[in-house]
Design an enzyme around this catalytic site. Structure first.
Site, PDB file in Angstrom:
ATOM      1  N   ASP A   6       0.657  -0.757  -0.274  1.00 12.17           N
ATOM      2  CA  ASP A   6       0.417   0.084  -0.066  1.00 12.17           C
ATOM      3  C   ASP A   6       0.668   1.090   0.118  1.00 12.17           C
ATOM      4  OD1 ASP A   6       0.451   0.338   2.318  1.00 12.17           O
ATOM      5  OD2 ASP A   6      -0.542  -0.007   3.732  1.00 12.17           O
ATOM      6  N   TYR A  27      10.689   5.241   0.793  1.00 15.74           N
ATOM      7  CA  TYR A  27      11.502   3.703   1.555  1.00 15.74           C
ATOM      8  C   TYR A  27      13.279   4.301   0.959  1.00 15.74           C
ATOM      9  CZ  TYR A  27       7.952   2.034   4.781  1.00 15.74           C
ATOM     10  OH  TYR A  27       7.115   1.286   5.204  1.00 15.74           O
TER      11      TYR A  27
END
Length: 443
Positions: A172, A266
């Site tokens: 997600d 990330y």
């Protein structure tokens, strides 16, 4: 659409994310009709706290839907059309180790990236494989949508160990970022975006984003992200935790390294690990934050609902991210060919990357699952990063399959976050002790 109704099992029913997923399913029940909603968890006590409240939610908002919660695999996995898998093997106690052990050695401590992500991956592999086997035994025609972390290592393991299984690995995080992009551009939602994206899970880049008329939205997004990252602020971010605020804002620094694309958040852990460690508290990590706030609030609200016997005034809200899962179920059930991201074997989707790599790319979803869309060649910078990180993931699965200490040491050493093989060995040795109840015995 037709008159079919579906049976859905949430595997990991004791998760704090479960109430939000339940509300999302109920809010979209006309789009994706339910006849049965089931929970499965091997921790019956934890699941009961969530299930008792969700039973009331379902009864009040969709009384026609049958609700069950079980710790028995045969009961849970029988008569199921879709399995939504969100397990956390080792729970928060082990997540805390994943974060704190690397930080003790001056290395990024994060649950899905670096040494912590590898450690978590080795715990997750047998758990997810077990769920796949239960599904195939008791509901062989069902589909599993897996968003158990770390999705990259899990996807590599299922590619090897269950290559013909009807499992789709998803995440997600890009969905959250595309929701933010839509907000930045004052669009209704992420479904207004037509996008091209490639990479690995938690390790990718958008190369093109347009609206449905074909207008190029990249210039406006790049200008915004270069200054603000993906931080929207205002009402949009009023409930965003401080650690996530830092992550969304730091996307500006990641973007600066390659202004031809827009990055996944990330990537900060791989490209700026020194900065991340500098701002980390080895004694109070993300796990402590989650346990102090999210877990406490969710279980507290569940207890209140059960005590009152009603959820009509609940503060639970539908999980915006889980609308993606509903969209996927709908696309498969009704063969809509909707374009969404998935983590799948490359097989040419990124033409200059190992065809056996499990990459994250746009796919068209329908009755037969995911049809990958070709993204062309990865640029030199991205190709180098992808090749290195995919090798880490493959070595981690090698280590699990072969019970190999050396392969796991190689995985830790190759990881961009870890400075050298000596530090990698120190972290690994601590991880072996911490994971003695979960990992295979390494030789």
């Amino acid at each position: 659409m037709d008159d079919r109704k579906f049976s859905v099992l949430i595997a990991g029913g004791g998760s704090t994310y479960t109430p939000g997923i339940v509300l999302t399913l109920l809010e979209h029940i006309k789009k994706f009709p339910l006849r049965k909603l089931k929970f499965y968890d091997n921790d019956g006590e934890r699941q009961k706290k969530i299930a008792d409240a969700c039973r009331i939610l379902v009864k009040e908002r969709a009384p026609e839907v049958e609700f069950e919660a079980s710790t028995n695999p045969e009961e849970a996995f029988s008569d199921v059309d879709f399995v939504m898998a969100q397990i956390r093997v080792g729970k928060y106690a082990m997540r805390s180790q994943d974060e704190k052990i690397p930080l003790k050695h001056g290395v990024v401590g994060q649950e899905t990236t670096g040494p912590g992500g590898i450690a978590y991956g080795l715990r997750s592999i047998p758990g997810v494989i077990q769920l796949v086997d239960y599904m195939e035994k008791y509901s062989p025609n069902a589909w599993m949508l897996n968003y158990s972390n770390p999705a990259a290592i899990v996807a590599e393991a299922t590619r090897r160990l269950r290559p013909n299984s009807k499992i789709i690995n998803i995440c997600d995080m890009p969905i959250d970022i595309m929701d933010r992009m839509a907000a930045i551009l004052n669009l209704k939602d992420r479904n207004e975006l037509v996008f091209r994206y490639y990479g690995l899970n938690h390790f990718g880049w958008w190369t093109d984003i347009r609206d449905k008329t074909g207008k190029d939205l990249m210039p406006a997004l790049k200008e915004y992200v270069s200054k603000n990252g993906y931080w929207v602020g205002g009402d949009y971010d009023k409930n965003t935790e401080a650690s996530w605020e830092e992550t969304f804002k730091m996307a500006a620094d990641v973007y600066a390294l390659d202004p031809t694309t827009l990055p996944n958040t990330y990537l900060k852990y791989y490209l700026y690990p020194t900065e991340v460690v500098k701002h980390s508290d080895p004694n109070y990590t993300r796990t402590d934050e989650v346990e102090a706030y999210r877990q406490k609030n969710v279980f507290g609200e569940c207890a209140r609902i059960v005590k009152n016997g009603s959820a009509k005034d609940t503060n639970f809200v539908s999980d915006q991210h889980s609308t993606y899962i509903v969209d996927l179920c709908t696309a498969i059930a009704y063969d809509t060919k909707q374009r969404m991201l998935a983590i799948i074997p490359n097989e040419g989707a990124i033409s200059n990357i190992d065809p056996t790599a499990t990459v994250e790319v746009p796919c068209l979803f329908g009755a037969t699952g995911a049809e990958r869309i070709a993204m062309g060649k990865a640029a030199t910078f991205q190709k180098g990063l992808i090749t290195e990180q995919n090798s880490v993931e493959k070595l981690a699965v090698d280590a699990w399959e072969e019970h190999s200490y050396t392969k796991l040491w190689e995985a830790f050493s190759l990881c961009k976050i870890v400075p050298d093989a000596g530090v990698a060995k120190d972290i690994l040795d601590d991880m072996v002790v911490a994971n003695k109840d979960f990992w295979p015995e390494l030789k």
